[in-house]
Design a protein around this motif. Structure first.
Motif, PDB file in Angstrom:
ATOM      1  N   ALA A  15      -6.847  56.513  15.594  1.00 22.09           N
ATOM      2  CA  ALA A  15      -8.040  55.701  15.787  1.00 22.09           C
ATOM      3  C   ALA A  15      -9.262  56.541  16.122  1.00 22.09           C
ATOM      4  N   ARG A  16      -9.032  57.719  16.682  1.00 22.27           N
ATOM      5  CA  ARG A  16     -10.162  58.516  17.158  1.00 22.27           C
ATOM      6  C   ARG A  16      -9.756  59.988  17.241  1.00 22.27           C
ATOM      7  N   GLY A  17     -10.714  60.825  17.485  1.00 23.37           N
ATOM      8  CA  GLY A  17     -10.474  62.232  17.778  1.00 23.37           C
ATOM      9  C   GLY A  17      -9.800  63.003  16.663  1.00 23.37           C
ATOM     10  N   ILE A  18      -8.857  63.850  17.057  1.00 23.40           N
ATOM     11  CA  ILE A  18      -8.176  64.736  16.127  1.00 23.40           C
ATOM     12  C   ILE A  18      -7.457  63.948  15.033  1.00 23.40           C
ATOM     13  N   GLY A  19      -6.755  62.879  15.420  1.00 28.22           N
ATOM     14  CA  GLY A  19      -6.021  62.076  14.444  1.00 28.22           C
ATOM     15  C   GLY A  19      -6.925  61.459  13.395  1.00 28.22           C
ATOM     16  N   ALA A  20      -8.073  60.935  13.822  1.00 29.07           N
ATOM     17  CA  ALA A  20      -9.034  60.347  12.877  1.00 29.07           C
ATOM     18  C   ALA A  20      -9.599  61.423  11.957  1.00 29.07           C
ATOM     19  N   ALA A  21      -9.855  62.603  12.499  1.00 26.94           N
ATOM     20  CA  ALA A  21     -10.376  63.704  11.685  1.00 26.94           C
ATOM     21  C   ALA A  21      -9.344  64.147  10.647  1.00 26.94           C
ATOM     22  N   ILE A  22      -8.072  64.169  11.040  1.00 21.89           N
ATOM     23  CA  ILE A  22      -7.020  64.529  10.091  1.00 21.89           C
ATOM     24  C   ILE A  22      -6.901  63.473   9.006  1.00 21.89           C
ATOM     25  N   ALA A  23      -6.964  62.203   9.392  1.00 24.91           N
ATOM     26  CA  ALA A  23      -6.915  61.116   8.399  1.00 24.91           C
ATOM     27  C   ALA A  23      -8.059  61.259   7.402  1.00 24.91           C
ATOM     28  N   GLU A  24      -9.239  61.560   7.895  1.00 23.96           N
ATOM     29  CA  GLU A  24     -10.400  61.728   7.011  1.00 23.96           C
ATOM     30  C   GLU A  24     -10.195  62.910   6.061  1.00 23.96           C
ATOM     31  N   ALA A  25      -9.712  64.031   6.597  1.00 21.96           N
ATOM     32  CA  ALA A  25      -9.488  65.208   5.752  1.00 21.96           C
ATOM     33  C   ALA A  25      -8.431  64.928   4.687  1.00 21.96           C
ATOM     34  N   LEU A  26      -7.372  64.225   5.051  1.00 25.09           N
ATOM     35  CA  LEU A  26      -6.332  63.897   4.088  1.00 25.09           C
ATOM     36  C   LEU A  26      -6.859  62.989   2.978  1.00 25.09           C
ATOM     37  N   THR A  27      -7.671  61.997   3.343  1.00 30.56           N
ATOM     38  CA  THR A  27      -8.206  61.102   2.314  1.00 30.56           C
ATOM     39  C   THR A  27      -9.189  61.840   1.407  1.00 30.56           C
ATOM     40  N   LYS A  28      -9.949  62.767   1.963  1.00 22.99           N
ATOM     41  CA  LYS A  28     -10.865  63.566   1.135  1.00 22.99           C
ATOM     42  C   LYS A  28     -10.101  64.428   0.147  1.00 22.99           C
ATOM     43  N   ALA A  29      -8.865  64.788   0.515  1.00 24.89           N
ATOM     44  CA  ALA A  29      -8.017  65.589  -0.367  1.00 24.89           C
ATOM     45  C   ALA A  29      -7.271  64.720  -1.379  1.00 24.89           C
ATOM     46  N   GLY A  30      -7.500  63.400  -1.317  1.00 26.03           N
ATOM     47  CA  GLY A  30      -6.893  62.502  -2.293  1.00 26.03           C
ATOM     48  C   GLY A  30      -5.646  61.782  -1.834  1.00 26.03           C
ATOM     49  N   ALA A  31      -5.283  61.941  -0.583  1.00 26.37           N
ATOM     50  CA  ALA A  31      -4.087  61.273  -0.075  1.00 26.37           C
ATOM     51  C   ALA A  31      -4.379  59.817   0.283  1.00 26.37           C
ATOM     52  N   SER A  32      -3.379  58.981   0.137  1.00 25.44           N
ATOM     53  CA  SER A  32      -3.420  57.620   0.673  1.00 25.44           C
ATOM     54  C   SER A  32      -2.874  57.710   2.087  1.00 25.44           C
ATOM     55  N   VAL A  33      -3.596  57.169   3.059  1.00 25.37           N
ATOM     56  CA  VAL A  33      -3.223  57.364   4.455  1.00 25.37           C
ATOM     57  C   VAL A  33      -3.095  56.026   5.178  1.00 25.37           C
ATOM     58  N   MET A  34      -1.926  55.814   5.794  1.00 24.42           N
ATOM     59  CA  MET A  34      -1.716  54.673   6.673  1.00 24.42           C
ATOM     60  C   MET A  34      -1.859  55.190   8.099  1.00 24.42           C
ATOM     61  N   ILE A  35      -2.798  54.624   8.830  1.00 21.33           N
ATOM     62  CA  ILE A  35      -3.036  55.041  10.208  1.00 21.33           C
ATOM     63  C   ILE A  35      -2.307  54.071  11.129  1.00 21.33           C
ATOM     64  N   GLY A  36      -1.578  54.618  12.083  1.00 17.11           N
ATOM     65  CA  GLY A  36      -0.942  53.808  13.109  1.00 17.11           C
ATOM     66  C   GLY A  36      -1.459  54.230  14.464  1.00 17.11           C
TER      67      GLY A  36
END
Length: 120
Positions: A15-36
């Motif tokens: 939802a925030r911080g490092i995890g949110a930044a990783i989710a953003e980086a993964l989606t920019k790389a073309g990954a589909s990301v489910m955040i929990g």
């Protein structure tokens, strides 16, 4: 396209911080990301913000210390896409002096950090 499950807990979760930044980086790389995340409102907001950029994202509420919630979260991810990778960054934030910490606080930190990947 790579499908990724990014499982997060509280503290520095998806939802925030490092995890949110990783989710953003993964989606920019073309990954589909489910955040929990246990922080449902922030998690939904993060997934929505990423979706507005064209990213394939979703959100599930997840307390990483609860095996039943893991089962539901993984099932929701597989139903939507598939599951190729699990990226787990759960943590519990405790704002306290070390001398004021209780044993159960430390056990909670250890449980969320160590048992969550095993539960998945």
């Amino acid at each position: 396209m790579r499908k990724v499950w990014q499982a997060q807990g509280s503290g520095h979760g998806g939802a925030r911080g490092i995890g949110a930044a990783i989710a953003e980086a993964l989606t920019k790389a073309g990954a589909s990301v489910m955040i929990g995340d246990i922080l449902a409102d922030l998690g939904k907001e993060t997934a929505g913000r990423l979706a507005k950029t064209g990213a394939k994202t979703g959100f599930v509420e997840l307390n990483v210390t609860d095996d039943a919630q893991w089962e539901k979260a993984v099932a929701a991810t597989i139903a939507r896409w598939w599951l190729r990778h699990l990226d787990q960054h759960a943590g519990i934030e405790i704002t306290s002096l070390v001398v004021d910490l209780k044993a159960e606080d430390l056990r909670g930190c250890a449980t969320s950090t160590l048992s969550a990947p095993v539960s998945a």
